[in-house]
Design an enzyme around this catalytic site. Structure first.
Site, PDB file in Angstrom:
ATOM      1  CE  LYS A  14      -2.087  -1.143   3.872  1.00 47.93           C
ATOM      2  NZ  LYS A  14      -1.531  -2.443   4.236  1.00 47.93           N
ATOM      3  NE  ARG A  88      -4.165  -1.443   9.266  1.00 44.18           N
ATOM      4  CZ  ARG A  88      -3.140  -0.922   8.593  1.00 44.18           C
ATOM      5  NH1 ARG A  88      -3.201   0.285   8.112  1.00 44.18           N
ATOM      6  NH2 ARG A  88      -2.044  -1.636   8.406  1.00 44.18           N
ATOM      7  NE  ARG A 127       7.971  -2.223   6.021  1.00 42.88           N
ATOM      8  CZ  ARG A 127       6.675  -1.947   5.952  1.00 42.88           C
ATOM      9  NH1 ARG A 127       6.201  -1.242   4.935  1.00 42.88           N
ATOM     10  NH2 ARG A 127       5.841  -2.380   6.860  1.00 42.88           N
ATOM     11  NE  ARG A 133       6.748   0.022   9.949  1.00 37.92           N
ATOM     12  CZ  ARG A 133       5.683  -0.034   9.156  1.00 37.92           C
ATOM     13  NH1 ARG A 133       5.681   0.608   8.010  1.00 37.92           N
ATOM     14  NH2 ARG A 133       4.632  -0.724   9.531  1.00 37.92           N
ATOM     15  NE  ARG A 145       2.415  -5.082  11.098  1.00 42.83           N
ATOM     16  CZ  ARG A 145       3.466  -4.735  10.370  1.00 42.83           C
ATOM     17  NH1 ARG A 145       4.673  -5.177  10.672  1.00 42.83           N
ATOM     18  NH2 ARG A 145       3.315  -3.938   9.342  1.00 42.83           N
TER      19      ARG A 145
HETATM   20  P1  B4P Z   1       4.616  -1.490   1.982  1.00 43.88           P
HETATM   21  O1  B4P Z   1       4.116  -0.819   0.763  1.00 43.88           O
HETATM   22  O2  B4P Z   1       5.477  -0.632   2.850  1.00 43.88           O
HETATM   23  O3  B4P Z   1       3.456  -2.114   2.895  1.00 43.88           O
HETATM   24  P2  B4P Z   1       2.128  -1.559   3.559  1.00 43.88           P
HETATM   25  O4  B4P Z   1       1.034  -2.362   2.950  1.00 43.88           O
HETATM   26  O5  B4P Z   1       2.013  -0.061   3.431  1.00 43.88           O
HETATM   27  O6  B4P Z   1       2.435  -1.924   5.114  1.00 43.88           O
HETATM   28  P3  B4P Z   1       1.803  -1.786   6.559  1.00 43.88           P
HETATM   29  O7  B4P Z   1       0.425  -2.376   6.601  1.00 43.88           O
HETATM   30  O8  B4P Z   1       2.842  -2.356   7.457  1.00 43.88           O
HETATM   31  O9  B4P Z   1       1.739  -0.293   6.971  1.00 43.88           O
HETATM   32  P4  B4P Z   1       0.925   0.694   7.891  1.00 43.88           P
HETATM   33  O10 B4P Z   1       1.905   1.759   8.048  1.00 43.88           O
HETATM   34  O11 B4P Z   1      -0.390   1.024   7.237  1.00 43.88           O
HETATM   35  O12 B4P Z   1       5.392  -2.789   1.526  1.00 43.88           O
HETATM   36  C1  B4P Z   1       6.062  -3.634   2.425  1.00 43.88           C
HETATM   37  C2  B4P Z   1       7.398  -4.096   1.848  1.00 43.88           C
HETATM   38  O13 B4P Z   1       7.186  -4.841   0.638  1.00 43.88           O
HETATM   39  C3  B4P Z   1       8.319  -2.940   1.473  1.00 43.88           C
HETATM   40  O14 B4P Z   1       9.625  -3.274   1.917  1.00 43.88           O
HETATM   41  C4  B4P Z   1       8.272  -2.870  -0.045  1.00 43.88           C
HETATM   42  O15 B4P Z   1       9.496  -2.454  -0.600  1.00 43.88           O
HETATM   43  C5  B4P Z   1       7.980  -4.315  -0.427  1.00 43.88           C
HETATM   44  N1  B4P Z   1       7.170  -4.400  -1.654  1.00 43.88           N
HETATM   45  C6  B4P Z   1       6.107  -3.616  -1.963  1.00 43.88           C
HETATM   46  N2  B4P Z   1       5.590  -3.983  -3.161  1.00 43.88           N
HETATM   47  C7  B4P Z   1       6.342  -5.054  -3.609  1.00 43.88           C
HETATM   48  C8  B4P Z   1       6.298  -5.883  -4.801  1.00 43.88           C
HETATM   49  N3  B4P Z   1       5.373  -5.697  -5.761  1.00 43.88           N
HETATM   50  N4  B4P Z   1       7.200  -6.889  -4.877  1.00 43.88           N
HETATM   51  C9  B4P Z   1       8.123  -7.086  -3.904  1.00 43.88           C
HETATM   52  N5  B4P Z   1       8.239  -6.332  -2.778  1.00 43.88           N
HETATM   53  C10 B4P Z   1       7.342  -5.317  -2.636  1.00 43.88           C
HETATM   54  O16 B4P Z   1       0.553   0.032   9.336  1.00 43.88           O
HETATM   55  C11 B4P Z   1       1.448  -0.110  10.419  1.00 43.88           C
HETATM   56  C12 B4P Z   1       0.709  -0.279  11.770  1.00 43.88           C
HETATM   57  O17 B4P Z   1       0.069   0.985  12.138  1.00 43.88           O
HETATM   58  C13 B4P Z   1      -0.449  -1.295  11.803  1.00 43.88           C
HETATM   59  O18 B4P Z   1      -0.008  -2.615  12.074  1.00 43.88           O
HETATM   60  C14 B4P Z   1      -1.354  -0.721  12.940  1.00 43.88           C
HETATM   61  O19 B4P Z   1      -0.901  -1.101  14.226  1.00 43.88           O
HETATM   62  C15 B4P Z   1      -1.195   0.781  12.812  1.00 43.88           C
HETATM   63  N6  B4P Z   1      -2.289   1.377  12.002  1.00 43.88           N
HETATM   64  C16 B4P Z   1      -2.135   1.971  10.769  1.00 43.88           C
HETATM   65  N7  B4P Z   1      -3.331   2.411  10.302  1.00 43.88           N
HETATM   66  C17 B4P Z   1      -4.268   2.075  11.236  1.00 43.88           C
HETATM   67  C18 B4P Z   1      -5.687   2.223  11.313  1.00 43.88           C
HETATM   68  N8  B4P Z   1      -6.398   2.808  10.307  1.00 43.88           N
HETATM   69  N9  B4P Z   1      -6.338   1.753  12.403  1.00 43.88           N
HETATM   70  C19 B4P Z   1      -5.660   1.167  13.411  1.00 43.88           C
HETATM   71  N10 B4P Z   1      -4.322   0.976  13.407  1.00 43.88           N
HETATM   72  C20 B4P Z   1      -3.622   1.430  12.322  1.00 43.88           C
END
Ligand code: B4P
Length: 195
Positions: A14, A88, A127, A133, A145
């Site tokens: 995302k 979420r 990552r 993190r 998670r």
């Molecule tokens: P990212 O792109 O960084 O992943 P994400 O889905 O954004 O991650 P996440 O769910 O952890 O984030 P959030 O901050 O929302 O990709 C991950 C890795 O994969 C990277 O290293 C990237 O390079 C690699 N990658 C991406 N695409 C790829 C591809 N096509 N091929 C290969 N590799 C690839 O959440 C963090 C925490 O915050 C949650 O657990 C929760 O505790 C809290 N939180 C956030 N929003 C919340 C909400 N609305 N309500 C309650 N808690 C919340």
């Protein structure tokens, strides 16, 4: 105004795809994960509270997150938003719809990234090697998670499917392949809206 929700499990890409989408469509990026991490790094009361949940792989309470989103919407009245990692829970989804309705607006499309659990774990551990993190370095927390996502977050897709907004996109290609697939879906929906 065209608002997009980018949805998917932790590590589905995302954040990665959001960077490319905001550059292409000029949207305001709203990542609740980023907002929470900013609060944590500043050591605010909100940040200290959020850290307790993030560090054990749980979702932060709805009222904290909804309050943050509401302020961001108020601060950017004339922008199309890309919501990344929000909503979420069903309560967050209902709150968002209410906030948008108040602004006579609505979600244009809900894009759901589909990635297998083993690939998610692999990406997040990878990552964690460089991100610093704390929620990315321990496999047990990563699996917590993902379990939290299955228990509380997948219902959000059901919620939006009743309004015919949900499109599932394969999140396992290269970053550019996934981006092109997302773009195709967004362009189709925007085109429909303009007609
Ligand atoms: P990212 O792109 O960084 O992943 P994400 O889905 O954004 O991650 P996440 O769910 O952890 O984030 P959030 O901050 O929302 O990709 C991950 C890795 O994969 C990277 O290293 C990237 O390079 C690699 N990658 C991406 N695409 C790829 C591809 N096509 N091929 C290969 N590799 C690839 O959440 C963090 C925490 O915050 C949650 O657990 C929760 O505790 C809290 N939180 C956030 N929003 C919340 C909400 N609305 N309500 C309650 N808690 C919340």
């Amino acid at each position: 105004m065209f608002h997009i929700i980018l949805f998917g499990p932790p590590g589905s890409g995302k954040g990665t795809q959001s960077e490319k989408l905001i550059a292409t469509y000029g949207l305001k990026h709203l990542s609740t994960g980023d907002l929470l991490r900013t609060e944590i790094s500043k050591g605010t009361v909100l940040g200290n509270e959020a850290k307790k949940f993030i560090d054990i792989g749980q979702l932060v309470p709805d009222e904290v997150v909804i309050g943050m989103i509401s302020s961001e919407l108020d601060a950017n009245p004339d922008r199309g938003f890309l919501f990344d990692g929000f909503p979420r829970t069903q309560a967050q989804a209902e709150a968002l719809d209410k906030l948008l309705k108040f602004k006579k607006s609505e979600i244009g499309v809900f894009l759901s990234l589909d990635v297998s659990e083993e690939e998610l774990v692999r990406r997040l551990l990878n990552r964690g090697l460089t991100s610093g993190r704390t929620d990315d370095t321990n496999e047990q927390i990563i699996r917590a998670r993902i379990a939290e996502y299955k228990m509380k977050t997948t219902v959000v897709a059901d919620y939006y499917s009743q309004f015919d907004k949900v499109v599932v996109v394969n999140g396992e290609g290269t970053i550019d392949e996934v981006f092109n697939a997302l773009r195709k879906e967004i362009d189709a929906r925007r085109h429909q809206k303009l007609q």
